[in-house]
Design an enzyme around this catalytic site. Structure first.
Site, short mmCIF file in Angstrom:
data_model
loop_
_atom_site.label_atom_id
_atom_site.label_comp_id
_atom_site.label_asym_id
_atom_site.label_seq_id
_atom_site.Cartn_x
_atom_site.Cartn_y
_atom_site.Cartn_z
N HIS A 1 0.81 -1.22 0.00
CA HIS A 1 0.00 0.00 0.00
C HIS A 1 0.84 1.27 0.00
CE1 HIS A 1 -3.66 -2.21 0.40
NE2 HIS A 1 -3.41 -2.63 1.62
N ASP B 1 -3.08 -10.63 -2.18
CA ASP B 1 -3.61 -10.07 -0.94
C ASP B 1 -5.06 -9.63 -1.17
OD1 ASP B 1 -2.35 -8.63 1.80
OD2 ASP B 1 -4.08 -7.58 0.98
N HIS C 1 -6.51 -7.02 -0.30
CA HIS C 1 -6.59 -5.59 -0.59
C HIS C 1 -5.76 -5.26 -1.83
CE1 HIS C 1 -7.00 -6.06 3.85
NE2 HIS C 1 -8.07 -5.31 3.62
#
Length: 344
Positions: free
Chosen positions: A129, A166, A168
């Site tokens: 991220h 993942d 996300h």
């Protein structure tokens, strides 16, 4: 021909103290214990990481941001602070983040130099991220993007494939690399879900148009959905791209028992996805880089399933996974018809 799988791990990864947080220091030891007790443990070589050079971090991140993280961690002496509501740091976090990124670049050295066949970097803090100049979602430095850039700029590779499974979307990885045709980025992720990026129509930009492939998966998606898309869309894309190195943002939070998601994968899906990638790029080393996974029991068992596939254990039988959903079939049709790379 090297046979052993490098497992990059250090007890120092637990020094990144996040306090009462799902991204806890217990995650690494849980995976390490599962791997050491696995039937394929003899196929693993445990490797201690070295810190990444700041110049390699700066190939992905703003130098001013790197200095901000360093100073913020120094200011956290004696306690825990937050760079944002999601991302906790302590005094050791900067040094540990360098060790995480260095664990990935060092593992890339090992597989490209012929010392190991594949690798699993059991690193933290996670990274996918982290944006050019911003920490997000538990992440400080984008370990896998740093590794991909290192492989290209320092090791001379021309084609690196990244799969992010993942739960996300790997926003930082995509935004760091989506204009670069030497890196093909592919992500499976629950949608809508944090961080809100990763629509199917996001194909890349500039020279990298066509080298981004997103699968926004609805809540309730399971093994059959992921494996159908892996076989019908991802595998042909990999075979066409011909990667020299395959990297996986290996978050295990899409497991059906994980507290942060509503995707219904089981351990067998992680093993099967790993084997599909090996079949699609048989001459390329494959490296798993730990991202999420917050149920310690299923984090450990899922990581062991993927590592077992790397070590050569057979993938589960196809008939264990059932038929794909209408949503997965629709995504497959969309990319087969619209994705620029698949339709070149």
């Amino acid at each position: 021909m090297p046979e052993k799988i490098a497992v990059v791990y250090s007890e120092e990864y637990a020094d990144h103290d996040t306090g009462a947080h799902v991204e806890s220091p217990e995650r690494g030891p849980a995976i390490a214990a599962a791997l050491k007790g696995a039937p394929f443990a003899h196929s693993l070589e445990w490797v201690s990481p070295a810190p990444a050079a700041v110049q390699h971090i700066a190939a992905i991140h703003d130098p001013a941001y790197i200095e901000f993280v360093k100073k913020s961690c120094a200011a956290a002496r004696g306690g825990i602070r937050h760079l944002n509501p999601d991302t906790a740091i302590c005094a050791r976090s900067y040094d540990v983040a360098l060790l995480a990124a260095g664990g990935v670049t060092g593992a890339i050295d090992r597989v490209l130099d012929g010392r190991n066949a594949h690798f699993f970097a059991v690193v933290r803090p996670p990274g996918h991220h982290a944006e050019f100049s911003e920490s997000l979602g538990f992440c400080l430095f984008n370990n896998i993007a740093i590794g991909a850039r290192y492989a290209i700029e320092e090791k001379g590779l021309e084609r690196v494939f990244i799969l992010d499974w993942d739960v996300h979307h790997g926003n930082g990885t995509q935004h760091s690399l989506d204009a670069d045709p030497s890196v093909f980025f592919c992500s499976f992720h629950q949608f809508p879900h944090y961080p809100g990026t990763g629509r199917a129509e996001e194909f890349g930009r500039g020279d990298g148009l066509g080298y981004t492939l997103n699968f926004p998966m609805p809540a309730g998606s399971g093994n059959a959905d992921y494996l159908h898309l892996m076989r019908d869309i991802v595998k042909p894309a990999m075979e066409k791209f011909k990667p020299q190195l395959v990297l996986v943002s290996a978050g295990f939070d899409a497991h059906t028992a994980d507290p942060l998601s509503s995707i219904d994968l089981t351990e067998s899906a992680y093993a099967a996805m790993t084997r599909i990638m090996q079949d699609a790029a048989p001459g390329a080393p494959l490296g798993l880089v730990l991202e999420g996974g917050y149920n310690l029991r299923t984090l450990a068992s899922s990581a062991a399933a993927a590592a077992g596939a790397l070590a050569g254990l057979p993938a589960p039988a196809d008939d264990a996974h059932g038929a794909p959903s209408a949503a997965a079939l629709k995504l497959a049709r969309f990319h087969a018809a619209e994705h620029p790379f698949l339709n070149q």
